[in-house]
Scaffold this motif. Structure first.
Motif, PDB file in Angstrom:
ATOM      1  N   UNK A 120      22.501 138.560   9.787  1.00  0.00           N
ATOM      2  CA  UNK A 120      21.230 138.752   9.610  1.00  0.00           C
ATOM      3  C   UNK A 120      21.061 139.373   8.204  1.00  0.00           C
ATOM      4  N   UNK A 121      22.075 139.668   7.454  1.00  0.00           N
ATOM      5  CA  UNK A 121      21.950 140.033   6.063  1.00  0.00           C
ATOM      6  C   UNK A 121      21.810 138.858   5.076  1.00  0.00           C
ATOM      7  N   UNK A 122      22.342 137.859   5.636  1.00  0.00           N
ATOM      8  CA  UNK A 122      22.513 136.559   4.785  1.00  0.00           C
ATOM      9  C   UNK A 122      20.694 136.115   5.033  1.00  0.00           C
ATOM     10  N   UNK A 123      20.150 136.000   6.039  1.00  0.00           N
ATOM     11  CA  UNK A 123      19.136 135.449   6.357  1.00  0.00           C
ATOM     12  C   UNK A 123      17.736 136.660   5.535  1.00  0.00           C
ATOM     13  N   UNK A 124      18.146 137.890   5.722  1.00  0.00           N
ATOM     14  CA  UNK A 124      17.321 138.787   4.947  1.00  0.00           C
ATOM     15  C   UNK A 124      17.344 138.802   3.330  1.00  0.00           C
ATOM     16  N   UNK A 125      18.508 138.549   2.972  1.00  0.00           N
ATOM     17  CA  UNK A 125      18.588 138.507   1.402  1.00  0.00           C
ATOM     18  C   UNK A 125      17.978 136.882   1.026  1.00  0.00           C
ATOM     19  N   UNK A 126      18.256 136.138   1.948  1.00  0.00           N
ATOM     20  CA  UNK A 126      17.534 134.748   1.458  1.00  0.00           C
ATOM     21  C   UNK A 126      16.047 134.731   1.622  1.00  0.00           C
ATOM     22  N   UNK A 127      15.747 135.244   2.716  1.00  0.00           N
ATOM     23  CA  UNK A 127      14.068 135.253   3.194  1.00  0.00           C
ATOM     24  C   UNK A 127      13.219 135.990   1.989  1.00  0.00           C
ATOM     25  N   UNK A 128      13.848 137.520   1.625  1.00  0.00           N
ATOM     26  CA  UNK A 128      13.332 138.186   0.533  1.00  0.00           C
ATOM     27  C   UNK A 128      13.442 137.573  -0.761  1.00  0.00           C
ATOM     28  N   UNK A 129      14.461 136.834  -1.202  1.00  0.00           N
ATOM     29  CA  UNK A 129      14.656 136.191  -2.430  1.00  0.00           C
ATOM     30  C   UNK A 129      13.410 135.065  -2.480  1.00  0.00           C
ATOM     31  N   UNK A 130      13.136 134.479  -1.269  1.00  0.00           N
ATOM     32  CA  UNK A 130      12.236 133.091  -1.279  1.00  0.00           C
ATOM     33  C   UNK A 130      10.836 133.723  -1.533  1.00  0.00           C
ATOM     34  N   UNK A 131      10.453 134.948  -0.960  1.00  0.00           N
ATOM     35  CA  UNK A 131       9.156 135.496  -0.909  1.00  0.00           C
ATOM     36  C   UNK A 131       8.826 136.382  -2.161  1.00  0.00           C
ATOM     37  N   UNK A 132       9.827 136.585  -3.000  1.00  0.00           N
ATOM     38  CA  UNK A 132       9.918 137.399  -4.283  1.00  0.00           C
ATOM     39  C   UNK A 132       9.924 138.929  -4.054  1.00  0.00           C
ATOM     40  N   UNK A 133      10.463 139.294  -2.987  1.00  0.00           N
ATOM     41  CA  UNK A 133      11.051 140.971  -2.787  1.00  0.00           C
ATOM     42  C   UNK A 133      12.259 141.099  -2.995  1.00  0.00           C
ATOM     43  N   UNK A 134      12.698 141.975  -4.057  1.00  0.00           N
ATOM     44  CA  UNK A 134      13.768 142.485  -4.453  1.00  0.00           C
ATOM     45  C   UNK A 134      13.678 143.853  -4.474  1.00  0.00           C
ATOM     46  N   UNK A 135      14.380 144.533  -3.632  1.00  0.00           N
ATOM     47  CA  UNK A 135      14.575 146.116  -3.551  1.00  0.00           C
ATOM     48  C   UNK A 135      15.782 146.647  -3.178  1.00  0.00           C
ATOM     49  N   UNK A 136      15.804 147.908  -2.841  1.00  0.00           N
ATOM     50  CA  UNK A 136      17.154 148.611  -2.651  1.00  0.00           C
ATOM     51  C   UNK A 136      17.539 148.050  -1.225  1.00  0.00           C
TER      52      UNK A 136
END
Length: 116
Positions: free
Chosen positions: A17-33
């Motif tokens: 789930x963490x891998x998917x979240x990090x990958x998804x947010x990277x693709x959509x341009x969201x980087x946060x805490x």
């Protein structure tokens, strides 16, 4: 063995789930805490895996109690998938890092900081 497989599957699912979240947010341009927390989980799991000779410590535990070396699948996933998880995820790690570094550079260029 059921306890080991259940625990390992739950651990795999949470890390996945963490891998998917990090990958998804990277693709959509969201980087946060929150991404940082998920990335720390993925990095920690990767370090444990690498430090153990690129074998999951739970696999060794299952082999010690149940079967001979290399003859046990210690997670409730299809055998072909369980045995290929490292090959599937290895290219995703640098991709996730690249995407988030790109996002951070873009935010910095716009004068923004990390969003909560």
């Amino acid at each position: 063995m059921v306890a080991i497989k259940t625990f390992h599957t739950a651990a795999w699912f949470s890390i996945e789930a963490c891998v998917c979240y990090v990958l998804y947010t990277g693709l959509v341009g969201r980087t946060n805490r929150h991404v940082g927390t998920a990335a720390a989980v993925v990095a920690g799991e990767s370090l444990v895996f690498a430090a153990n000779g690129f074998r999951c410590p739970l696999t060794e535990l299952a082999e010690r109690y149940v079967a001979e070396r290399g003859s046990v699948t210690d997670v409730y996933l299809p055998d072909w998938f369980a045995h290929n998880i490292p090959a599937i995820h290895a290219p995703l790690l640098p991709l996730m890092a690249y995407l988030h570094l790109r996002n951070l550079r873009r935010a910095s260029a716009r004068g923004q900081s990390l969003r909560r």
